[in-house]
Design a protein around this motif. Structure first.
Motif, PDB file in Angstrom:
ATOM      1  N   GLU A 176       0.823  -0.627  -0.074  1.00 48.18           N
ATOM      2  CA  GLU A 176      -0.379  -0.161  -0.027  1.00 48.18           C
ATOM      3  C   GLU A 176       0.773   1.054   0.169  1.00 48.18           C
ATOM      4  O   GLU A 176       2.054   0.870   0.406  1.00 48.18           O
ATOM      5  N   ASP A 177      -0.103   2.384  -0.206  1.00 49.24           N
ATOM      6  CA  ASP A 177       1.068   3.549  -0.619  1.00 49.24           C
ATOM      7  C   ASP A 177       0.728   3.990   1.283  1.00 49.24           C
ATOM      8  O   ASP A 177      -0.096   3.816   1.639  1.00 49.24           O
ATOM      9  N   PHE A 178       1.550   5.213   1.612  1.00 45.03           N
ATOM     10  CA  PHE A 178       1.645   5.139   3.194  1.00 45.03           C
ATOM     11  C   PHE A 178       2.612   6.389   2.805  1.00 45.03           C
ATOM     12  O   PHE A 178       3.188   6.758   2.147  1.00 45.03           O
ATOM     13  N   TYR A 179       1.399   7.453   3.940  1.00 44.83           N
ATOM     14  CA  TYR A 179       1.455   9.543   4.113  1.00 44.83           C
ATOM     15  C   TYR A 179       2.598   9.533   5.279  1.00 44.83           C
ATOM     16  O   TYR A 179       3.669  10.053   5.956  1.00 44.83           O
ATOM     17  N   PHE A 180       1.745   8.899   6.275  1.00 41.28           N
ATOM     18  CA  PHE A 180       2.061   8.712   8.022  1.00 41.28           C
ATOM     19  C   PHE A 180       2.379   7.637   8.121  1.00 41.28           C
ATOM     20  O   PHE A 180       2.161   6.438   8.025  1.00 41.28           O
ATOM     21  N   ASP A 181       3.427   8.143   8.857  1.00 39.26           N
ATOM     22  CA  ASP A 181       4.799   6.360   9.295  1.00 39.26           C
ATOM     23  C   ASP A 181       4.115   5.676  10.017  1.00 39.26           C
ATOM     24  O   ASP A 181       4.415   6.010  11.849  1.00 39.26           O
ATOM     25  N   GLU A 182       3.095   4.446   9.619  1.00 42.37           N
ATOM     26  CA  GLU A 182       2.544   3.873  11.289  1.00 42.37           C
ATOM     27  C   GLU A 182       3.968   2.921  11.657  1.00 42.37           C
ATOM     28  O   GLU A 182       3.282   2.063  12.547  1.00 42.37           O
ATOM     29  N   ARG A 183       4.922   2.447  10.831  1.00 47.30           N
ATOM     30  CA  ARG A 183       5.823   1.987  11.197  1.00 47.30           C
ATOM     31  C   ARG A 183       6.304   2.976  13.073  1.00 47.30           C
ATOM     32  O   ARG A 183       7.037   1.708  14.419  1.00 47.30           O
ATOM     33  N   SER A 184       6.435   4.357  12.550  1.00 45.68           N
ATOM     34  CA  SER A 184       6.597   5.145  14.273  1.00 45.68           C
ATOM     35  C   SER A 184       5.557   5.132  14.721  1.00 45.68           C
ATOM     36  O   SER A 184       5.378   5.712  15.161  1.00 45.68           O
ATOM     37  N   ARG A 185       4.356   4.211  14.540  1.00 46.89           N
ATOM     38  CA  ARG A 185       2.677   4.501  15.636  1.00 46.89           C
ATOM     39  C   ARG A 185       3.783   3.619  17.243  1.00 46.89           C
ATOM     40  O   ARG A 185       3.615   2.280  17.459  1.00 46.89           O
ATOM     41  N   HIS A 186       3.963   4.251  18.380  1.00 46.82           N
ATOM     42  CA  HIS A 186       4.324   3.306  19.080  1.00 46.82           C
ATOM     43  C   HIS A 186       2.772   3.251  19.939  1.00 46.82           C
ATOM     44  O   HIS A 186       1.900   3.686  19.483  1.00 46.82           O
ATOM     45  N   THR A 187       2.968   2.453  20.480  1.00 48.18           N
ATOM     46  CA  THR A 187       1.060   1.553  21.615  1.00 48.18           C
ATOM     47  C   THR A 187       0.810   2.442  21.971  1.00 48.18           C
ATOM     48  O   THR A 187      -0.539   2.525  22.260  1.00 48.18           O
ATOM     49  N   ASN A 188       1.845   3.315  23.160  1.00 49.20           N
ATOM     50  CA  ASN A 188       1.198   4.245  24.535  1.00 49.20           C
ATOM     51  C   ASN A 188       1.338   5.189  23.783  1.00 49.20           C
ATOM     52  O   ASN A 188       1.471   5.995  24.661  1.00 49.20           O
TER      53      ASN A 188
END
Length: 341
Positions: A176-188
């Motif tokens: 998929e195309d990503f714009y906001f980096d979901e890999r840098s989403r922290h669980t907290n």
């Protein structure tokens, strides 16, 4: 007229979503679509949205991916030339989109148009204070240290900017195309908006520029991400590690200054939440991390110090009286600045 796509991620927002959606529908600029992203919300939020009858509203459902995941889904589905994000607990003044569209239409060098924000409480009542960020001359270093866009509901963004910063990945079983980096989403916590603004400032040739009016009403929600102070610091540090991958020189040069600013900001959040001990700890850490914030922003730094220590040391009744006077004075000063443009 350029079409505007309003993206509203929705998760557990039944208390606020009706007012938020109404503020989008009440815009004086009418050529728009409203994409409600149901991020697996378990409450009545989507049921409330379905009560609004307007052909411009579209509801898109997905399993929960968090705020950046919902924003990405909205961007993928958007058909407008200009895209904007509206968090499900924030509000807009009716003329917001009209003024941003005019700004972008008349400014070919600008890719992100944002506004100042006024703070409201959980009941939607004005707190009398504002976010007053720098409006022009915005550099990657400034975005990293001070985040002038301030919150996700403040900006209207040209589609070409998102096309410039997008990347592809397979996080959920398909590319998929990503714009906001979901890999840098922290669980907290979540600092993916700051990372996105920073990536835009680094990779896009178009500028970030503000409108000196408070067109966004930003809700101070004690139950939201802003309440999880130390967890939010963890999320910010994860964001910094992602930013270092594509802009190591800038991150390495400004890391301690940026961290001092975020610690000072979190100290103010602790003051808002009436946690004096936490506020003192955070503001002291800010000064130890990079004492130059005293000279770069002396007034704001000393006010944060005073608020933290007064809250920690003084009786609650005395502190509340001092706080009321300080907020009234600050609000009056900020309103004068806004009126001056």
């Amino acid at each position: 007229m350029n079409k505007v796509s309003i993206i509203i991620p929705v998760y557990n927002a039944e208390k606020y979503i009706a007012a938020t959606l109404q503020s989008a529908l009440d815009q004086t600029y009418k050529n728009l679509e409203i994409l409600i992203i149901d991020d697996g919300s378990p409450d009545r939020s989507i049921e409330i949205c379905q009560q609004f009858i307007d052909h411009r509203i579209k509801i898109i459902r997905q399993q929960n991916r968090g705020l950046p995941g919902a924003r990405n889904t909205g961007i993928r589905h958007a058909t407008g030339e200009y895209l904007t994000l509206l968090d499900a607990d924030d509000l807009w003044l009716p003329e917001k989109l009209e003024k941003h569209v005019k700004h972008l239409d008349n400014s070919p060098h600008v890719g992100v148009s944002f506004s100042r924000s006024a703070f409201i409480d959980e009941n939607g009542q004005p707190l009398g204070i504002y976010q007053i960020p720098q409006m022009k001359g915005i550099t990657p270093a400034l975005v990293l240290c001070r985040n002038p866009i301030s919150n996700g509901s403040a900006a209207v963004i040209k589609r070409e900017v998102f096309e410039t910063i997008k990347f592809q990945d397979n996080l959920y079983g398909t590319v998929e195309d990503f714009y906001f980096d979901e890999r840098s989403r922290h669980t907290n916590g979540d600092s993916t908006d700051v990372e996105c603004w920073f990536r835009i400032s680094v990779k896009s040739d178009l500028e970030i520029e503000g409108i000196p009016e408070a067109l966004t009403l930003y809700r101070v929600n004690s139950g939201g991400l802003s309440a999880n102070i130390l967890k939010q610091l963890d999320a910010w540090e994860l964001m910094l590690s992602r930013a270092r991958l594509y802009a190591p020189e800038i991150v390495n040069q400004y890391e301690t200054l940026a961290k001092a600013y975020i610690l000072r900001y979190l100290a103010r959040r602790a003051v808002t939440l009436q946690d004096g001990a936490m506020a003192v700890t955070l503001v002291n850490r800010a000064l130890l991390t990079n004492w130059r914030i005293i000279f770069k922003e002396p007034s704001r730094t000393f006010l944060t110090l005073a608020a933290a220590y007064f809250l920690w040391l003084l009786p609650q009744s005395l502190y509340s009286s001092i706080e009321a006077i300080a907020l009234k004075t600050t609000g009056a000063t900020q309103r004068r600045r806004i009126l001056q443009g």
